[in-house]
Design an enzyme around this catalytic site. Sequence first.
Site: not given
Ligand code: AMP
Length: 285
Positions: A30-31, A33-37, A152
């Site tokens: 969902m944008g 974006l950070h290091q997790g993405h 998630d």
């Molecule tokens: P979102 O943009 O929050 O919908 O996340 C997109 C994808 O990135 C989802 O599959 C999340 O589980 C994954 N994601 C978000 N934050 C993290 C994180 N800190 N570590 C690993 N994956 C993440």
Amino acid sequence: MQVFKEKTPLQAAIKAAKSKAETIGLVPTMGALHQGHLSLVKQALEVCDQVIISIFVNPTQFDNPNDLEKYPRTLPEDIKLLEEASSNLWVFAPTANELYGDNISSEQFNFDGLEQVMEGKHRKGHFDGVGTIVKRLFEIITPHKAFFGEKDFQQLQIVRKLTEKTGLPVEIIGCPILREDNGLARSSRNERLNINEREKASFIYQTLLKVKELFGTKSAEYIHNWVKEQFTNHPVLKLEYFEIADTRTLEKINRKRKGNTYRAFIAAYVDDIRLIDNIALNNEE
Ligand code: AMP
């Protein structure tokens, strides 16, 4: 880097890539974006020839209009961050109309109970929204592999169930949680926390680590009470739920069964900002 706003040119590009026997990987986001993405993108780049990142704040998965409105939208910064990761990425950043037409609503799903607990219980209709958008993205992009974060975890299991039930031929790959230095799980919502709140919010992960330690010797009931006590009177965090659940079924633990694997889950608020995290309690997967 190519940015597609419309599905037709993207589908043409995918068709051309597939005709060269290239493997297509999708990272739905969902944008903001950070290091997790980016950790998901990096894993995708390792095993796919062409990686597509979708960026779309999906209205049907929000049960709270205020949360949807305040959700950060930072497309230019997102594109810059992705460009630094690789020049070969494709971004799919559609409008709601492009994905939903003029009927922005969810399909109804039965995920065999996975949708009834935790996030599903506290965010009405959330997983119907997630199921709707993920199915639509899979149908449009037809990826070989799709990457989802364990951040998630319930969503990851639901997406696995979705592919099982629909028979869509996509391999779902779960990726580990990336954290800030203080242990707080990285999240787009962290952008809304000030420095003090970010520091305080690391308490969620500290609690999960302690839960993992206690899980070896204490009962689930004992641990539940202990967690609730930790959050009572916390200066910043309000606990919404704490659960220990079976990794596969997400059913609440009754008593530990040999051979089963379990995870602990927390959802907590800092003001109106909702944070979630989880941890594996015994060896799994
Ligand atoms: P979102 O943009 O929050 O919908 O996340 C997109 C994808 O990135 C989802 O599959 C999340 O589980 C994954 N994601 C978000 N934050 C993290 C994180 N800190 N570590 C690993 N994956 C993440």
